[in-house]
Design an enzyme around this catalytic site. Sequence first.
Site, PDB file in Angstrom:
ATOM      1  N   CYS A   1     -30.608 -10.873  16.242  1.00 25.72           N
ATOM      2  CA  CYS A   1     -29.823 -10.144  17.154  1.00 25.72           C
ATOM      3  C   CYS A   1     -30.609  -8.780  17.319  1.00 25.72           C
ATOM      4  CB  CYS A   1     -28.746  -9.592  16.299  1.00 25.72           C
ATOM      5  SG  CYS A   1     -27.813  -8.535  17.123  1.00 25.72           S
TER       6      CYS A   1
ATOM      7  N   CYS B   1     -29.370  -9.889  20.807  1.00 25.31           N
ATOM      8  CA  CYS B   1     -28.541  -8.909  21.299  1.00 25.31           C
ATOM      9  C   CYS B   1     -28.956  -7.586  21.781  1.00 25.31           C
ATOM     10  CB  CYS B   1     -27.502  -8.552  20.282  1.00 25.31           C
ATOM     11  SG  CYS B   1     -27.019  -9.828  19.135  1.00 25.31           S
TER      12      CYS B   1
ATOM     13  N   LYS C   1     -32.125  -7.446  24.419  1.00 21.88           N
ATOM     14  CA  LYS C   1     -31.435  -8.197  26.024  1.00 21.88           C
ATOM     15  C   LYS C   1     -30.517  -7.125  26.284  1.00 21.88           C
ATOM     16  CE  LYS C   1     -27.347  -9.410  25.184  1.00 21.88           C
ATOM     17  NZ  LYS C   1     -26.775 -10.074  24.898  1.00 21.88           N
TER      18      LYS C   1
ATOM     19  N   TYR D   1     -23.965 -18.304  27.672  1.00 20.87           N
ATOM     20  CA  TYR D   1     -24.326 -16.769  27.513  1.00 20.87           C
ATOM     21  C   TYR D   1     -25.634 -16.223  27.863  1.00 20.87           C
ATOM     22  CZ  TYR D   1     -20.165 -16.276  24.188  1.00 20.87           C
ATOM     23  OH  TYR D   1     -19.067 -16.268  23.647  1.00 20.87           O
TER      24      TYR D   1
ATOM     25  N   GLU E   1     -26.906 -13.875  31.158  1.00 19.82           N
ATOM     26  CA  GLU E   1     -27.384 -12.561  30.686  1.00 19.82           C
ATOM     27  C   GLU E   1     -28.760 -12.436  31.384  1.00 19.82           C
ATOM     28  OE1 GLU E   1     -26.758 -12.085  26.574  1.00 19.82           O
ATOM     29  OE2 GLU E   1     -24.567 -11.803  26.998  1.00 19.82           O
TER      30      GLU E   1
ATOM     31  N   HIS F   1      -4.607   6.613  33.335  1.00 16.24           N
ATOM     32  CA  HIS F   1      -4.807   6.727  34.669  1.00 16.24           C
ATOM     33  C   HIS F   1      -5.953   7.517  35.074  1.00 16.24           C
ATOM     34  CE1 HIS F   1      -3.681   5.620  38.801  1.00 16.24           C
ATOM     35  NE2 HIS F   1      -3.716   6.876  39.044  1.00 16.24           N
TER      36      HIS F   1
ATOM     37  N   GLU G   1      -5.989  -0.058  32.574  1.00 14.15           N
ATOM     38  CA  GLU G   1      -4.487   0.306  32.463  1.00 14.15           C
ATOM     39  C   GLU G   1      -3.718  -1.014  33.056  1.00 14.15           C
ATOM     40  OE1 GLU G   1      -2.894   3.386  35.099  1.00 14.15           O
ATOM     41  OE2 GLU G   1      -4.890   3.414  36.266  1.00 14.15           O
TER      42      GLU G   1
HETATM   43  P1  NDP Z   1     -24.437 -21.821  25.389  1.00 15.92           P
HETATM   44  O1  NDP Z   1     -23.974 -22.918  24.430  1.00 15.92           O
HETATM   45  O2  NDP Z   1     -23.873 -20.828  25.588  1.00 15.92           O
HETATM   46  O3  NDP Z   1     -24.827 -22.657  26.697  1.00 15.92           O
HETATM   47  C1  NDP Z   1     -26.010 -23.747  26.751  1.00 15.92           C
HETATM   48  C2  NDP Z   1     -25.958 -23.977  28.216  1.00 15.92           C
HETATM   49  O4  NDP Z   1     -27.016 -25.151  28.170  1.00 15.92           O
HETATM   50  C3  NDP Z   1     -24.855 -24.519  28.819  1.00 15.92           C
HETATM   51  O5  NDP Z   1     -24.833 -24.131  30.180  1.00 15.92           O
HETATM   52  C4  NDP Z   1     -25.057 -26.200  28.747  1.00 15.92           C
HETATM   53  O6  NDP Z   1     -24.571 -26.998  29.741  1.00 15.92           O
HETATM   54  C5  NDP Z   1     -26.462 -26.217  28.999  1.00 15.92           C
HETATM   55  N1  NDP Z   1     -27.159 -27.486  28.265  1.00 15.92           N
HETATM   56  C6  NDP Z   1     -26.884 -27.771  27.058  1.00 15.92           C
HETATM   57  N2  NDP Z   1     -27.299 -29.151  26.823  1.00 15.92           N
HETATM   58  C7  NDP Z   1     -27.936 -29.355  27.947  1.00 15.92           C
HETATM   59  C8  NDP Z   1     -28.255 -30.469  28.544  1.00 15.92           C
HETATM   60  N3  NDP Z   1     -28.974 -31.607  27.531  1.00 15.92           N
HETATM   61  N4  NDP Z   1     -28.749 -30.921  29.779  1.00 15.92           N
HETATM   62  C9  NDP Z   1     -28.385 -29.598  30.781  1.00 15.92           C
HETATM   63  N5  NDP Z   1     -27.912 -28.477  30.190  1.00 15.92           N
HETATM   64  C10 NDP Z   1     -27.557 -28.537  29.165  1.00 15.92           C
HETATM   65  O7  NDP Z   1     -25.842 -21.309  24.702  1.00 15.92           O
HETATM   66  P2  NDP Z   1     -26.718 -20.211  24.725  1.00 15.92           P
HETATM   67  O8  NDP Z   1     -28.220 -20.731  24.353  1.00 15.92           O
HETATM   68  O9  NDP Z   1     -26.641 -19.536  26.118  1.00 15.92           O
HETATM   69  O10 NDP Z   1     -26.111 -19.348  23.555  1.00 15.92           O
HETATM   70  C11 NDP Z   1     -26.027 -19.823  22.205  1.00 15.92           C
HETATM   71  C12 NDP Z   1     -25.141 -18.945  21.579  1.00 15.92           C
HETATM   72  O11 NDP Z   1     -25.595 -17.744  21.190  1.00 15.92           O
HETATM   73  C13 NDP Z   1     -23.825 -18.710  22.508  1.00 15.92           C
HETATM   74  O12 NDP Z   1     -22.955 -19.874  22.622  1.00 15.92           O
HETATM   75  C14 NDP Z   1     -23.304 -17.391  21.791  1.00 15.92           C
HETATM   76  O13 NDP Z   1     -22.394 -17.859  20.406  1.00 15.92           O
HETATM   77  C15 NDP Z   1     -24.524 -16.954  21.176  1.00 15.92           C
HETATM   78  N6  NDP Z   1     -24.911 -15.610  22.152  1.00 15.92           N
HETATM   79  C16 NDP Z   1     -23.809 -14.728  22.379  1.00 15.92           C
HETATM   80  C17 NDP Z   1     -24.140 -13.539  23.113  1.00 15.92           C
HETATM   81  C18 NDP Z   1     -23.201 -12.551  23.158  1.00 15.92           C
HETATM   82  O14 NDP Z   1     -22.235 -12.313  22.517  1.00 15.92           O
HETATM   83  N7  NDP Z   1     -23.126 -11.742  24.288  1.00 15.92           N
HETATM   84  C19 NDP Z   1     -25.408 -13.508  24.019  1.00 15.92           C
HETATM   85  C20 NDP Z   1     -26.323 -14.863  23.740  1.00 15.92           C
HETATM   86  C21 NDP Z   1     -26.088 -15.833  22.927  1.00 15.92           C
HETATM   87  P3  NDP Z   1     -22.953 -27.373  29.821  1.00 15.92           P
HETATM   88  O15 NDP Z   1     -21.964 -26.224  29.552  1.00 15.92           O
HETATM   89  O16 NDP Z   1     -22.553 -28.371  30.602  1.00 15.92           O
HETATM   90  O17 NDP Z   1     -22.660 -28.054  28.380  1.00 15.92           O
END
Ligand code: NDP
Length: 455
Positions: free
Chosen positions: A45, A50, A53, A180, A184, A438, A443
């Site tokens: 983080c 976090c 980023k 996510y 971002e 407001h 709201e």
């Molecule tokens: P996510 O799980 O959010 O997204 C992963 C992405 O990778 C999805 O679009 C998924 O597609 C794609 N993907 C996975 N496997 C494959 C594959 N074999 N081929 C093609 N595409 C694939 O993971 P992130 O890495 O973005 O983030 C990890 C975690 O970290 C988040 O889930 C969240 O919990 C945390 N996080 C939180 C943040 C916040 O609170 N603001 C910021 C950053 C991270 P599909 O959807 O089709 O499966």
Amino acid sequence: MTKFAGNFDLIVIGAGSGGVRAGRIAAGHGATVAVVEGDRPGGTCVIRGCVPKKLLMYGSSFSADTEDARGFGWQIDALSHDWSALIAAKDAEIIRLEGIYRSLLKNAGATLIEGWGRLTGPNQVTVNSKVYRAGKILIAVGGTPQYINVPGMAEYAISSNEALDLVEFPREIAIYGSGYIALEFAGIFNGLGAQTHLIYRSDLPLRGFDDDVRAHMAAALTDRGIILHPETTIDQVTAENSGKQAHLSDGSSLAVDQIMAATGRRPNTANLGLDDLGVKLGKQGEIIVDDMSQTNLPSLYAIGDVTNRINLTPVAIAEGHAFADSEFGNFKRQVDHVNVASAVFSQPPIASVGLSEAAAKKAYGEITVFESQFRAMKNTISGRDEKTYMKLIVDKTTDSVVGVHMMGPDCGEIMQGIAIAVKMGATKADFDATIGIHPTAAEEFVTMRSARVDT
Ligand code: NDP
């Protein structure tokens, strides 16, 4: 040759947000605590997630703000941005925060052991050939970006780790994934002027989020200039002429400066010695724990992303705190993982708490949906056409609000307050009885009177 170096009540492996919280609270309860860290204290983080980023997100958002300012009479000439100045400012802030993490441990009376820890017994951790023993061991080592198995991806693509520290700003970038991290970083690079492509296999970004929010997000990203490639995969990555090529499933290829893999993260369990001790792992390599964060080894506990429950910093912190209170504070408690709010700091951002419409229908059968879409006041004379979208999902039987979603400015800030209401079991009548502030966008959440009529 290993040699015995110390005995503690608790050894925490991993000085990220969850591990540091657990170590500090346990020490506060009187335990002798060591925290082992091979990298910089602060963890994902603070060091490579976090915090950096969000700083880059803020940095990139000024370009849209400046465009908007023109509508309010500001005369602004051509903009230019200094990427290395932003990275240097961000790095200085991360160094400051790392220092705070070190002090937090020191002031709590915990010992920081710098090096990579490996479990060499149910009560034993080895770091740099030194053996430490403890009554209890807590694993809080987090996760790491995963590269999917596509030729060239691991060799030539960067992950979020490198994206935060690029020496040269990419003029054109292809980001793979639509979760996510992908969204971002797409916002960051696009805001700073890179031609940004988002490539993903589903029809809409952000699988798992509410479908209406996903559709609104796709439209907003396109309006902001991000080039979307839905239902597309990258089948190969190559590199030539100091650039990189993403070969897509539609037969085309993109020549860009960087390709960023944002295809999920996996728990950091590979080199901890868990197999030798028979610690149960799940399909993604996550450590299986019970409601008290205890593994199948009685002396071994795990919290945070390494357990792959809800991978969010505040959840890891809550799990670490509950563990320390339960095991060292004579105050047994577990973390409630229901109705955890989250935000995606895309541009525009989205935030939600509770269930998506599809999940609510499945869980409750009959639901009522209230929604609102409008141009925020700031966007009227700024000339920006982007709409804010808000949605409330209500269980028809009990009138409880079971899902709240928003896409639009400040939604992360707004959703935190809404999450308290949802956590307390607020009904739609409670929302209706609340008087709005407001003029705000928020709201709208307390003035939605007509349910959506589904045809
Ligand atoms: P996510 O799980 O959010 O997204 C992963 C992405 O990778 C999805 O679009 C998924 O597609 C794609 N993907 C996975 N496997 C494959 C594959 N074999 N081929 C093609 N595409 C694939 O993971 P992130 O890495 O973005 O983030 C990890 C975690 O970290 C988040 O889930 C969240 O919990 C945390 N996080 C939180 C943040 C916040 O609170 N603001 C910021 C950053 C991270 P599909 O959807 O089709 O499966």
